[in-house]
Enzyme design. Sequence first.
Site, PDB file in Angstrom:
ATOM      1  N   ASP A 273       6.231   0.163   7.716  1.00  0.00           N
ATOM      2  CA  ASP A 273       5.025   0.046   7.230  1.00  0.00           C
ATOM      3  C   ASP A 273       4.871   1.314   5.599  1.00  0.00           C
ATOM      4  O   ASP A 273       3.521   2.013   5.705  1.00  0.00           O
ATOM      5  CB  ASP A 273       3.826   0.442   8.267  1.00  0.00           C
ATOM      6  CG  ASP A 273       2.482   0.019   7.978  1.00  0.00           C
ATOM      7  OD1 ASP A 273       2.297  -0.367   6.907  1.00  0.00           O
ATOM      8  OD2 ASP A 273       1.428   0.082   8.178  1.00  0.00           O
TER       9      ASP A 273
ATOM     10  N   GLU B 126       4.721  -6.137   3.642  1.00  0.00           N
ATOM     11  CA  GLU B 126       3.674  -5.277   5.302  1.00  0.00           C
ATOM     12  C   GLU B 126       4.901  -5.974   6.141  1.00  0.00           C
ATOM     13  O   GLU B 126       5.763  -6.575   6.118  1.00  0.00           O
ATOM     14  CB  GLU B 126       2.518  -6.518   5.874  1.00  0.00           C
ATOM     15  CG  GLU B 126       1.310  -5.762   4.783  1.00  0.00           C
ATOM     16  CD  GLU B 126       0.663  -4.205   5.407  1.00  0.00           C
ATOM     17  OE1 GLU B 126       1.771  -4.049   6.249  1.00  0.00           O
ATOM     18  OE2 GLU B 126      -0.312  -3.603   4.385  1.00  0.00           O
TER      19      GLU B 126
ATOM     20  N   GLU C 100      -5.287   1.399   2.364  1.00  0.00           N
ATOM     21  CA  GLU C 100      -5.213   0.813   3.294  1.00  0.00           C
ATOM     22  C   GLU C 100      -5.245   0.607   4.603  1.00  0.00           C
ATOM     23  O   GLU C 100      -5.718   0.021   5.091  1.00  0.00           O
ATOM     24  CB  GLU C 100      -3.700  -0.679   3.008  1.00  0.00           C
ATOM     25  CG  GLU C 100      -3.826  -1.640   3.184  1.00  0.00           C
ATOM     26  CD  GLU C 100      -2.358  -1.730   4.863  1.00  0.00           C
ATOM     27  OE1 GLU C 100      -3.341  -2.816   5.457  1.00  0.00           O
ATOM     28  OE2 GLU C 100      -2.602  -0.255   5.098  1.00  0.00           O
ATOM     29  N   GLU C 101      -4.781   1.493   5.011  1.00  0.00           N
ATOM     30  CA  GLU C 101      -4.516   2.021   6.871  1.00  0.00           C
ATOM     31  C   GLU C 101      -5.968   2.379   6.832  1.00  0.00           C
ATOM     32  O   GLU C 101      -5.997   2.383   8.138  1.00  0.00           O
ATOM     33  CB  GLU C 101      -3.367   2.870   6.649  1.00  0.00           C
ATOM     34  CG  GLU C 101      -1.975   2.599   6.255  1.00  0.00           C
ATOM     35  CD  GLU C 101      -1.523   2.178   7.407  1.00  0.00           C
ATOM     36  OE1 GLU C 101      -2.650   1.194   8.554  1.00  0.00           O
ATOM     37  OE2 GLU C 101      -0.597   2.325   7.314  1.00  0.00           O
TER      38      GLU C 101
ATOM     39  N   HIS D 271       0.360  -1.143  -0.044  1.00  0.00           N
ATOM     40  CA  HIS D 271       0.133   0.054   0.069  1.00  0.00           C
ATOM     41  C   HIS D 271       0.848   1.561  -0.134  1.00  0.00           C
ATOM     42  O   HIS D 271       1.976   1.465   0.548  1.00  0.00           O
ATOM     43  CB  HIS D 271      -1.208  -0.176   0.915  1.00  0.00           C
ATOM     44  CG  HIS D 271      -0.305   0.155   2.622  1.00  0.00           C
ATOM     45  ND1 HIS D 271      -0.032   0.922   3.120  1.00  0.00           N
ATOM     46  CD2 HIS D 271      -0.569  -0.706   3.463  1.00  0.00           C
ATOM     47  CE1 HIS D 271       0.120   0.619   4.442  1.00  0.00           C
ATOM     48  NE2 HIS D 271       0.219  -0.765   4.826  1.00  0.00           N
TER      49      HIS D 271
ATOM     50  N   HIS E  69       2.672   2.976  12.299  1.00  0.00           N
ATOM     51  CA  HIS E  69       1.970   3.457  13.346  1.00  0.00           C
ATOM     52  C   HIS E  69       2.902   4.624  14.391  1.00  0.00           C
ATOM     53  O   HIS E  69       2.027   5.554  14.775  1.00  0.00           O
ATOM     54  CB  HIS E  69       0.701   3.201  13.408  1.00  0.00           C
ATOM     55  CG  HIS E  69      -0.008   2.672  12.344  1.00  0.00           C
ATOM     56  ND1 HIS E  69      -0.925   2.197  12.324  1.00  0.00           N
ATOM     57  CD2 HIS E  69       0.555   1.800  11.452  1.00  0.00           C
ATOM     58  CE1 HIS E  69      -1.677   0.950  11.914  1.00  0.00           C
ATOM     59  NE2 HIS E  69      -0.365   1.021  10.704  1.00  0.00           N
TER      60      HIS E  69
ATOM     61  N   ASP F  52      -0.107   3.872   0.979  1.00  0.00           N
ATOM     62  CA  ASP F  52      -0.674   5.365   1.879  1.00  0.00           C
ATOM     63  C   ASP F  52       0.248   4.905   3.410  1.00  0.00           C
ATOM     64  O   ASP F  52       0.565   3.579   3.874  1.00  0.00           O
ATOM     65  CB  ASP F  52      -2.172   5.292   2.638  1.00  0.00           C
ATOM     66  CG  ASP F  52      -2.605   4.047   2.597  1.00  0.00           C
ATOM     67  OD1 ASP F  52      -2.181   3.458   2.097  1.00  0.00           O
ATOM     68  OD2 ASP F  52      -3.785   3.776   3.837  1.00  0.00           O
TER      69      ASP F  52
END
Length: 408
Positions: free
Chosen positions: A128, A187, A159-160, A96, A381, A98
């Site tokens: 990530d 991932e 995705e997030e 992903h 994150h 994003d």
Amino acid sequence: MPDREAGVDSGVSAHLCWVMANTPENGTGVVSMIEKLIGFPTVSRDSNLELVDFVRERLRAHDADVRLTFDDERRKANLFATLGPRGPGGLVLSGHTDVVPVDAQRWNTDPFQLVGRDGRLYGRGTSDMKSFIGAALALLPDYVARLNRPLYLAFTYDEEVGCIGVGRLIEDLARAGVKPSGCVVGEPTMMTPVIAHKGKKSYRCSVRGLSAHSAYAPTAVNAVEAAAEAVAYLKKMARRLRDSGPYDRGFDIAHTTVHTGTIRGGTALNIVPHECSFDFEVRHLPGDDPLALVDEFRSHIAKNIEPEMRAIHEPAGFEIVQMSEIPALDTRAETAIVDLVHELTATHEVGRVSYGTEASQFQRAGIPAVVCGPGSIQQAHKPNEYIELAQVEACERFLRKFLERLCS
Ligand SMILES: [Zn+2]
């Protein structure tokens, strides 16, 4: 300073030696590509089109077929590229584009500028998961002319915020008749093959009550209190799942979980609140049925909470709307793509993780998928997100073998 060193300070030595040694003369090295990607601030709520254009431009030189699928506002896109010979089979590298926001996080560096320090690369998305995408893009030119089978790149948006973008990409592949025979989703797993993860369903629960001066509370319907009773029931379900299972000990959290994440309601203490809403989720083991839990929740509300509300005010009650869904992943260990990833990573581990990924949607579309990528979910994150250079190096080794296999 050459472009590829920009943002990487000089105290790293051994790892930087590796970085420099593995940086091709043409400046398309892995770290410089990661740096480029980190520089696009592709937070999920914002556009990713600049990054998509950059990737598309790079792929143009390699005779790639590029398909874009957009969100409703055409502010974001998935990119799906086919390289090498066209035809059946072929493998997907997926990630992903994003990243999660940096708001209210304390960063020591600019999150959207790659910084190398102490054997690590810092920046939002380093773990990530822009390092995987960056490595794939950087290594591609070494192999693309020799590919004997199709190589597909699938880079997604949103995705997030619930694996939303990938759905459109997969629908588009079905329409186009593209049927890859396997997929690696990069991932962060510390390059350990992961073949199963939990599924997730998220819901918004809106409670309608009836307002009044709080001195007359018994004549009104308190939406906050009704919501609190419902949330308490979710907690009771969560405890039951924790204490009685079912369990799958392969997962770090070995049972299905239920969790309430936000709640909003009320305006002042002396007003009986007529509105309240809360969001909750069920993260379930591959074998568990999340709908059975949600049905149980609905019938508890209908039987034990709403009658008292409706006795006072007929329109009062609950509305529960599903917001997002990620299916569980449960790839069979004897699948060809699992064998390949095991061989290339020289392990026989079959990891199970509690977080969701896009792999399950590929799997549901008939494309067997494994999750395997550099970096740790522990760094994802968070402020000062980083990836160990050793992980980038391991990812490069893996991808070189992977791409070589498509050439043989
Ligand atoms: Zn991710």
